[in-house]
Design a protein around this motif. Structure first.
Motif, PDB file in Angstrom:
ATOM      1  N   ARG A 195       2.099   0.487 -10.775  1.00  0.00           N
ATOM      2  CA  ARG A 195       0.962   0.666  -9.867  1.00  0.00           C
ATOM      3  C   ARG A 195      -0.165  -0.291 -10.212  1.00  0.00           C
ATOM      4  O   ARG A 195      -0.776  -0.896  -9.330  1.00  0.00           O
ATOM      5  N   ASN A 196      -0.436  -0.406 -11.503  1.00  0.00           N
ATOM      6  CA  ASN A 196      -1.510  -1.328 -11.902  1.00  0.00           C
ATOM      7  C   ASN A 196      -1.170  -2.770 -11.517  1.00  0.00           C
ATOM      8  O   ASN A 196      -2.039  -3.545 -11.107  1.00  0.00           O
ATOM      9  N   LEU A 232      -1.790  -3.148  -7.808  1.00  0.00           N
ATOM     10  CA  LEU A 232      -3.216  -3.169  -7.470  1.00  0.00           C
ATOM     11  C   LEU A 232      -3.862  -4.494  -7.851  1.00  0.00           C
ATOM     12  O   LEU A 232      -4.837  -4.924  -7.229  1.00  0.00           O
ATOM     13  N   GLN A 233      -3.354  -5.118  -8.883  1.00  0.00           N
ATOM     14  CA  GLN A 233      -3.912  -6.404  -9.306  1.00  0.00           C
ATOM     15  C   GLN A 233      -3.318  -7.611  -8.546  1.00  0.00           C
ATOM     16  O   GLN A 233      -3.784  -8.729  -8.719  1.00  0.00           O
ATOM     17  N   VAL A 268       2.170   1.723  -3.463  1.00  0.00           N
ATOM     18  CA  VAL A 268       1.137   2.271  -4.364  1.00  0.00           C
ATOM     19  C   VAL A 268       0.969   3.773  -4.142  1.00  0.00           C
ATOM     20  O   VAL A 268       0.839   4.567  -5.092  1.00  0.00           O
ATOM     21  N   ASP A 315       0.835  -1.213   0.000  1.00  0.00           N
ATOM     22  CA  ASP A 315       0.000   0.000   0.000  1.00  0.00           C
ATOM     23  C   ASP A 315       0.859   1.249   0.000  1.00  0.00           C
ATOM     24  O   ASP A 315       0.544   2.242  -0.697  1.00  0.00           O
TER      25      ASP A 315
END
Length: 429
Positions: free
Chosen positions: A305-306, A309-310, A246, A243
């Motif tokens: 980042r993607n 997040l995935q 990110v 987190d």
């Protein structure tokens, strides 16, 4: 006329005239001889009419050590030669044992029966007067004086030899029976004690085994809980780290977009505009400072980042998580507990069980013939006496003659005194 003076008579003398006394006794020699003869005949009649009494004895001495070696080698019963002789002597001296022998051999005591007397009364009278124990002088402590014996004084109509030898054999047999009973009891008690020891050892083993299994399982449970806590903390840490990453990427993306940095660049190249270059150009920048993240360009940052997040799990990013999973898998089954539970013959793991079983097997197979046990050495067996001890006929006859002579002399003296009294009385007038 002349007075006549009375004639003086000599006063009677109280002194005894020995010569006259001897002469008087001599004159009555026939009376003295008859009285002596009569008393002697009565004494002789008594000596030959009274029932003769005989005396026999049997003497026992300690047995040899080899005679008791078989009993002592059993390891259960210990008996020394001195102790064996004392036991036999106590049996011979025991009123109960003598009474048992009397009841078992009433034919030997048939001559003692009297009307109106019970069996016990007959034996009591005979036992009190007839038996005598023979023992060494207490002042002598040497081995040569160690013995025990029994002496019997009995009338002629009783088989004293058979009675004494039979009593000795009966005492030996009864002691052998007692030793056999004691040996059997000791073996039984020893086997029972061994069974209790084995049972206690098994119970102790079961308790220790259960305690060990419980300790192992408890240790595994504690270790499993710690690993799970560590795993949970690591995953929380990785999640927080992701987190944070990110958030860093979002901030860098905004900065990169505001600066128009789409592709990765460097601080030195950021101030230069686009220019055409001829040929290939290789640019190298040496900088000891950390380049801000937004220089990676918005495209690279958004791609990272993607990806973050995935992401569904961060476990692959931490090697320790794989180690924890391995340890938890190993803790799923405690092989030591499994081996303990699968033991089929747990007696093999009992300490001293083999020794106890060996001792129990030896005791169960113990065979010792007590009937052939020689407790004492019979030094002297009772044999038929050559002559009675009572009455002593020669002594009785001699005493009868002496007493008869004294009685005859006494009667003669009385007769002599009786003859002198009237003469003395007449002379007084």
């Amino acid at each position: 006329m002349n007075a006549i003076s009375p004639v003086a008579h000599p006063a009677p003398s109280d002194e005894i005239d020995l010569i006259a006394l001897v002469q008087s006794l001599w004159r009555q020699r026939l009376l003295i001889g008859l009285v002596t003869l009569l008393t002697g005949v009565l004494a002789a009649a008594y000596a030959f009419i009274v029932t003769p009494e005989y005396q026999v004895q049997s003497v026992l001495r300690p047995a040899l050590i080899k005679d008791l070696d078989g009993l002592n080698r059993t390891g259960v019963y210990k008996l020394t030669p001195a102790q064996a002789m004392q036991r036999v002597g106590a049996a011979l001296d025991s009123y109960e044992r003598r009474l048992e022998f009397f009841r078992a051999n009433q034919g030997l005591f048939e001559a003692l029966r009297e009307p109106g007397r019970s069996l016990e009364q007959t034996f009591e009278s005979f036992n009190r007067d007839a038996f005598k124990m023979l023992q060494p002088d207490p002042k002598k402590t040497d081995n040569l004086s160690a013995f025990v014996g029994i002496q019997l004084t009995y009338p002629a109509d009783i088989n004293g030899v058979a009675l004494v030898n039979g009593l000795v054999e009966f005492a030996l047999a009864s002691e052998r029976e007692r030793i056999a009973a004691d040996l059997a009891t000791l073996v039984k008690n020893r086997l029972h004690h061994l069974d209790l020891q084995i049972a206690a050892a098994r119970a102790s083993y079961d308790a220790s085994k259960e305690a060990k299994i419980a300790a192992l399982l408890e240790a595994d449970s504690l270790k499993r809980a710690k690993l799970q806590d560590e795993l949970k903390a690591l995953r929380q840490q990785l999640r927080t780290r992701r987190d944070n990453r990110v958030a860093q990427l979002d901030e860098a993306i905004r900065i990169a977009k505001s600066l128009g940095i789409g592709k990765p660049t460097t601080p030195s190249a950021l101030g230069e505009g686009e220019r055409a270059s001829q040929g290939s150009v290789i640019r190298t920048e040496v900088n000891n400072q950390q380049i801000p993240l937004y220089f990676m360009g918005s495209e690279a940052l958004e791609a990272e980042r993607n990806a973050l997040l995935q992401r569904r799990s961060d476990d692959f990013t931490e090697p320790r998580i794989a180690e924890i999973a391995k340890e938890l898998q190993l803790l799923a089954q405690n092989r030591q507990v499994e081996v303990l539970n699968k033991r089929e013959n747990e007696d093999l793991f009992l300490k001293d069980l083999a020794t106890w079983r060996e001792e129990a097997a030896r005791l169960r197979n113990l065979q010792f013939e007590v009937a052939g046990l020689k407790l004492v050495s019979v030094d002297q067996v009772a044999v038929d006496p050559l002559k009675p001890i009572k009455p002593k006929r020669a002594l009785i006859l001699a005493l009868g003659l002496v007493l008869g002579g004294m009685l005859g002399v006494f009667i003669a003296l009385l007769r002599n005194m009786a003859r002198r009294i009237p003469k003395t009385a007449n002379s007084a007038y």
